[in-house]
Write a protein that holds these residues in place. Structure first.
Motif, PDB file in Angstrom:
ATOM      1  N   LYS A  35     -23.883 -30.988 -45.529  1.00 38.06           N
ATOM      2  CA  LYS A  35     -24.834 -30.970 -46.656  1.00 38.06           C
ATOM      3  C   LYS A  35     -26.193 -31.511 -46.226  1.00 38.06           C
ATOM      4  O   LYS A  35     -27.234 -30.986 -46.613  1.00 38.06           O
ATOM      5  CB  LYS A  35     -24.292 -31.805 -47.822  1.00 38.06           C
ATOM      6  N   ALA A  36     -26.182 -32.577 -45.428  1.00 40.40           N
ATOM      7  CA  ALA A  36     -27.444 -33.155 -44.951  1.00 40.40           C
ATOM      8  C   ALA A  36     -28.188 -32.168 -44.056  1.00 40.40           C
ATOM      9  O   ALA A  36     -29.411 -32.033 -44.149  1.00 40.40           O
ATOM     10  CB  ALA A  36     -27.175 -34.458 -44.207  1.00 40.40           C
ATOM     11  N   PHE A  37     -27.452 -31.471 -43.191  1.00 41.10           N
ATOM     12  CA  PHE A  37     -28.077 -30.475 -42.323  1.00 41.10           C
ATOM     13  C   PHE A  37     -28.665 -29.340 -43.158  1.00 41.10           C
ATOM     14  O   PHE A  37     -29.781 -28.888 -42.906  1.00 41.10           O
ATOM     15  CB  PHE A  37     -27.068 -29.915 -41.325  1.00 41.10           C
ATOM     16  N   GLU A  38     -27.911 -28.880 -44.143  1.00 39.76           N
ATOM     17  CA  GLU A  38     -28.392 -27.807 -45.008  1.00 39.76           C
ATOM     18  C   GLU A  38     -29.662 -28.235 -45.739  1.00 39.76           C
ATOM     19  O   GLU A  38     -30.631 -27.473 -45.824  1.00 39.76           O
ATOM     20  CB  GLU A  38     -27.303 -27.421 -46.016  1.00 39.76           C
ATOM     21  N   SER A  39     -29.685 -29.458 -46.228  1.00 41.09           N
ATOM     22  CA  SER A  39     -30.860 -29.967 -46.926  1.00 41.09           C
ATOM     23  C   SER A  39     -32.068 -30.031 -45.998  1.00 41.09           C
ATOM     24  O   SER A  39     -33.182 -29.660 -46.378  1.00 41.09           O
ATOM     25  CB  SER A  39     -30.556 -31.350 -47.499  1.00 41.09           C
ATOM     26  N   GLN A  40     -31.860 -30.466 -44.766  1.00 39.11           N
ATOM     27  CA  GLN A  40     -32.954 -30.531 -43.796  1.00 39.11           C
ATOM     28  C   GLN A  40     -33.456 -29.136 -43.431  1.00 39.11           C
ATOM     29  O   GLN A  40     -34.655 -28.908 -43.290  1.00 39.11           O
ATOM     30  CB  GLN A  40     -32.498 -31.279 -42.536  1.00 39.11           C
ATOM     31  N   PHE A  41     -32.535 -28.196 -43.302  1.00 41.57           N
ATOM     32  CA  PHE A  41     -32.900 -26.812 -43.000  1.00 41.57           C
ATOM     33  C   PHE A  41     -33.769 -26.227 -44.115  1.00 41.57           C
ATOM     34  O   PHE A  41     -34.806 -25.614 -43.866  1.00 41.57           O
ATOM     35  CB  PHE A  41     -31.634 -25.978 -42.817  1.00 41.57           C
ATOM     36  N   VAL A  42     -33.343 -26.431 -45.348  1.00 37.58           N
ATOM     37  CA  VAL A  42     -34.098 -25.911 -46.495  1.00 37.58           C
ATOM     38  C   VAL A  42     -35.447 -26.607 -46.589  1.00 37.58           C
ATOM     39  O   VAL A  42     -36.466 -25.974 -46.901  1.00 37.58           O
ATOM     40  CB  VAL A  42     -33.282 -26.074 -47.802  1.00 37.58           C
ATOM     41  N   SER A  43     -35.492 -27.899 -46.283  1.00 35.92           N
ATOM     42  CA  SER A  43     -36.758 -28.629 -46.308  1.00 35.92           C
ATOM     43  C   SER A  43     -37.744 -28.050 -45.299  1.00 35.92           C
ATOM     44  O   SER A  43     -38.929 -27.883 -45.604  1.00 35.92           O
ATOM     45  CB  SER A  43     -36.508 -30.109 -46.008  1.00 35.92           C
ATOM     46  N   GLN A  44     -37.269 -27.732 -44.103  1.00 34.07           N
ATOM     47  CA  GLN A  44     -38.149 -27.126 -43.095  1.00 34.07           C
ATOM     48  C   GLN A  44     -38.655 -25.762 -43.561  1.00 34.07           C
ATOM     49  O   GLN A  44     -39.817 -25.416 -43.332  1.00 34.07           O
ATOM     50  CB  GLN A  44     -37.400 -26.979 -41.763  1.00 34.07           C
ATOM     51  N   MET A  45     -37.795 -25.016 -44.218  1.00 35.99           N
ATOM     52  CA  MET A  45     -38.202 -23.708 -44.728  1.00 35.99           C
ATOM     53  C   MET A  45     -39.267 -23.875 -45.821  1.00 35.99           C
ATOM     54  O   MET A  45     -40.273 -23.162 -45.828  1.00 35.99           O
ATOM     55  CB  MET A  45     -36.984 -22.973 -45.289  1.00 35.99           C
ATOM     56  N   TYR A  46     -39.049 -24.849 -46.704  1.00 37.94           N
ATOM     57  CA  TYR A  46     -40.028 -25.096 -47.770  1.00 37.94           C
ATOM     58  C   TYR A  46     -41.358 -25.602 -47.203  1.00 37.94           C
ATOM     59  O   TYR A  46     -42.414 -25.310 -47.764  1.00 37.94           O
ATOM     60  CB  TYR A  46     -39.489 -26.102 -48.781  1.00 37.94           C
ATOM     61  N   GLN A  47     -41.316 -26.377 -46.119  1.00 44.38           N
ATOM     62  CA  GLN A  47     -42.560 -26.866 -45.509  1.00 44.38           C
ATOM     63  C   GLN A  47     -43.454 -25.684 -45.143  1.00 44.38           C
ATOM     64  O   GLN A  47     -44.657 -25.693 -45.413  1.00 44.38           O
ATOM     65  CB  GLN A  47     -42.260 -27.683 -44.239  1.00 44.38           C
ATOM     66  N   HIS A  48     -42.867 -24.665 -44.530  1.00 40.88           N
ATOM     67  CA  HIS A  48     -43.640 -23.485 -44.143  1.00 40.88           C
ATOM     68  C   HIS A  48     -44.110 -22.707 -45.365  1.00 40.88           C
ATOM     69  O   HIS A  48     -45.195 -22.130 -45.351  1.00 40.88           O
ATOM     70  CB  HIS A  48     -42.819 -22.588 -43.219  1.00 40.88           C
ATOM     71  N   MET A  49     -43.316 -22.694 -46.404  1.00 42.25           N
ATOM     72  CA  MET A  49     -43.711 -21.979 -47.617  1.00 42.25           C
ATOM     73  C   MET A  49     -44.899 -22.656 -48.298  1.00 42.25           C
ATOM     74  O   MET A  49     -45.777 -21.986 -48.833  1.00 42.25           O
ATOM     75  CB  MET A  49     -42.534 -21.907 -48.605  1.00 42.25           C
ATOM     76  N   PHE A  50     -44.945 -23.993 -48.260  1.00 43.32           N
ATOM     77  CA  PHE A  50     -45.993 -24.724 -48.954  1.00 43.32           C
ATOM     78  C   PHE A  50     -47.269 -24.884 -48.126  1.00 43.32           C
ATOM     79  O   PHE A  50     -48.254 -25.426 -48.624  1.00 43.32           O
ATOM     80  CB  PHE A  50     -45.485 -26.111 -49.374  1.00 43.32           C
ATOM     81  N   GLU A  51     -47.269 -24.447 -46.871  1.00 39.50           N
ATOM     82  CA  GLU A  51     -48.468 -24.591 -46.048  1.00 39.50           C
ATOM     83  C   GLU A  51     -49.664 -23.854 -46.633  1.00 39.50           C
ATOM     84  O   GLU A  51     -50.791 -24.333 -46.565  1.00 39.50           O
ATOM     85  CB  GLU A  51     -48.206 -24.096 -44.627  1.00 39.50           C
ATOM     86  N   GLY A  52     -49.459 -22.695 -47.208  1.00 41.33           N
ATOM     87  CA  GLY A  52     -50.557 -21.910 -47.744  1.00 41.33           C
ATOM     88  C   GLY A  52     -50.925 -22.243 -49.176  1.00 41.33           C
ATOM     89  O   GLY A  52     -51.882 -21.697 -49.715  1.00 41.33           O
ATOM     90  N   VAL A  53     -50.199 -23.142 -49.814  1.00 42.98           N
ATOM     91  CA  VAL A  53     -50.456 -23.482 -51.214  1.00 42.98           C
ATOM     92  C   VAL A  53     -51.523 -24.575 -51.265  1.00 42.98           C
ATOM     93  O   VAL A  53     -51.356 -25.660 -50.716  1.00 42.98           O
ATOM     94  CB  VAL A  53     -49.162 -23.969 -51.910  1.00 42.98           C
TER      95      VAL A  53
END
Length: 105
Positions: A35-53
């Motif tokens: 679960k912790a790994f999944e959360s970290q993976f999703v966080s990294q994905m969201y970081q890239h999504m929020f770069e342009g916001v």
């Protein structure tokens, strides 16, 4: 027969909670780690999504938002992976299975 011998006695050792077995602990640790790994993976994905916001001009922005945006994104990731129903993002069960398989070797 007396009443003492026919009445079942109370044994505190039987009522005490038992320590978890090594296998149960291993499965629980693997689930928590997955679960912790999944959360970290999703966080990294969201970081890239929020770069342009860009931040709102009136109520957002500034140094404070830059500092705390990563924490907010981490919380978004935790909320995504810990949704009610336990489905999460979907990769934790595969990670848990892989971790348990590696332990068998």
């Amino acid at each position: 027969m007396s009443a003492i011998t026919t009445t079942p006695s109370f044994d505190p050792a039987l009522a005490a909670p038992r320590a978890p077995t090594a296998q149960t602990t291993s499965i629980e640790k693997a689930a928590k780690t997955a679960k912790a790994f999944e959360s970290q993976f999703v966080s990294q994905m969201y970081q890239h999504m929020f770069e342009g916001v860009e931040a709102d001009g009136l109520f957002g922005g500034g140094t404070g938002e830059k500092m705390f945006r990563s924490l907010l994104i981490d919380e978004y990731a935790k909320m995504t992976t810990n949704r009610p129903g336990g489905s999460g993002f979907g990769i934790a069960p595969a990670i848990q299975k892989m971790l348990l398989k590696q332990q068998e070797v």
